[in-house]
Write a protein that holds these residues in place. Structure first.
Motif, PDB file in Angstrom:
ATOM      1  N   UNK A  10      31.769  39.020  -5.750  1.00  0.00           N
ATOM      2  CA  UNK A  10      33.123  39.573  -5.779  1.00  0.00           C
ATOM      3  C   UNK A  10      33.271  40.682  -4.758  1.00  0.00           C
ATOM      4  N   UNK A  11      34.490  41.101  -4.580  1.00  0.00           N
ATOM      5  CA  UNK A  11      34.778  42.258  -3.732  1.00  0.00           C
ATOM      6  C   UNK A  11      34.483  43.516  -4.549  1.00  0.00           C
ATOM      7  N   UNK A  12      33.237  43.935  -4.490  1.00  0.00           N
ATOM      8  CA  UNK A  12      32.778  45.173  -5.110  1.00  0.00           C
ATOM      9  C   UNK A  12      31.828  45.804  -4.092  1.00  0.00           C
ATOM     10  N   UNK A  13      31.737  47.106  -4.098  1.00  0.00           N
ATOM     11  CA  UNK A  13      31.027  47.834  -3.040  1.00  0.00           C
ATOM     12  C   UNK A  13      29.619  47.325  -2.716  1.00  0.00           C
ATOM     13  N   UNK A  14      28.790  46.892  -3.695  1.00  0.00           N
ATOM     14  CA  UNK A  14      27.450  46.433  -3.322  1.00  0.00           C
ATOM     15  C   UNK A  14      27.427  45.175  -2.449  1.00  0.00           C
ATOM     16  N   UNK A  15      28.530  44.463  -2.334  1.00  0.00           N
ATOM     17  CA  UNK A  15      28.541  43.241  -1.518  1.00  0.00           C
ATOM     18  C   UNK A  15      28.138  43.546  -0.077  1.00  0.00           C
ATOM     19  N   UNK A  16      28.334  44.770   0.369  1.00  0.00           N
ATOM     20  CA  UNK A  16      27.950  45.134   1.738  1.00  0.00           C
ATOM     21  C   UNK A  16      26.435  45.052   1.959  1.00  0.00           C
ATOM     22  N   UNK A  17      25.667  44.984   0.882  1.00  0.00           N
ATOM     23  CA  UNK A  17      24.205  44.902   0.967  1.00  0.00           C
ATOM     24  C   UNK A  17      23.674  43.519   0.586  1.00  0.00           C
ATOM     25  N   UNK A  18      24.526  42.531   0.533  1.00  0.00           N
ATOM     26  CA  UNK A  18      24.119  41.209   0.051  1.00  0.00           C
ATOM     27  C   UNK A  18      23.093  40.539   0.952  1.00  0.00           C
TER      28      UNK A  18
END
Length: 181
Positions: A10-18
């Motif tokens: 989802x569009x949640x801040x941790x996605x930037x570290x996927x």
């Protein structure tokens, strides 16, 4: 034949570290990762989509395409929905699955595949009745929620640390689920 992981985000801040989670899933676990992003998460990650496709070796799915124009999504051995936003948890629980990131886990749970989800939201959101009902419905549908003592604990408002999101713990939980399912 390697394990097929559908990694929905989802569009949640941790996605930037996927990308670190994908690297670990591929290198440490040897999994065949298929990444599914919600449309908003895909917009956030637009500059990294090519890199993510290179890491997985597959297209990143974030919208539906005509069936004759897209590579079929293989059946998952395990589905990991992380990070899961509160809005997407509520939509998924209500059966509103307008994109592959929510449809794939909904279909997998109907096929008795292991589906795990780990949220990322703050403690005020966690107290909302609609969110509580959504989590209860998802559990009823067979989704294993990785939260509190078993995963992510909601943070106080304004104090989230997306860089500390427990990706490795979620991947290990998916591996355990595969072994015991």
């Amino acid at each position: 034949m390697s394990t097929v992981l559908h990694l929905s985000a989802s569009a949640a801040a941790p996605v930037q570290y996927i990308s670190s989670a994908i690297r670990s899933a591929v290198q440490k676990w040897g999994w065949d990762v298929h990444l599914l992003l919600t449309p908003t998460a895909a917009r956030w990650m637009e500059a990294e989509l090519s890199e993510l496709e290179e890491l997985t070796g597959h297209p990143v799915r974030h919208r539906y395409d005509a069936p004759w124009r897209s590579e079929p999504l293989p059946s998952a051995d395990v589905v990991l929905v992380t990070p899961l936003s509160a809005a997407d948890a509520c939509a998924w629980a209500a059966g509103i699955t307008p994109d592959p990131a929510l449809a794939a886990p909904a279909e997998a749970s109907c096929r008795s595949r292991p589906v795990l989800a780990m949220p990322y939201w703050h403690s005020e959101t966690d107290r909302q009745r609609s969110v509580r009902r959504a989590l209860e419905q998802l559990r009823w549908d067979g989704v294993k929620m990785l939260r509190r003592r078993k995963g992510y604990k909601p943070h106080p408002p304004g104090e989230g640390n997306p860089a500390a999101y427990p990706w490795e713990w979620a991947l290990a939980a998916a591996e355990r689920e595969l072994r015991f399912s």
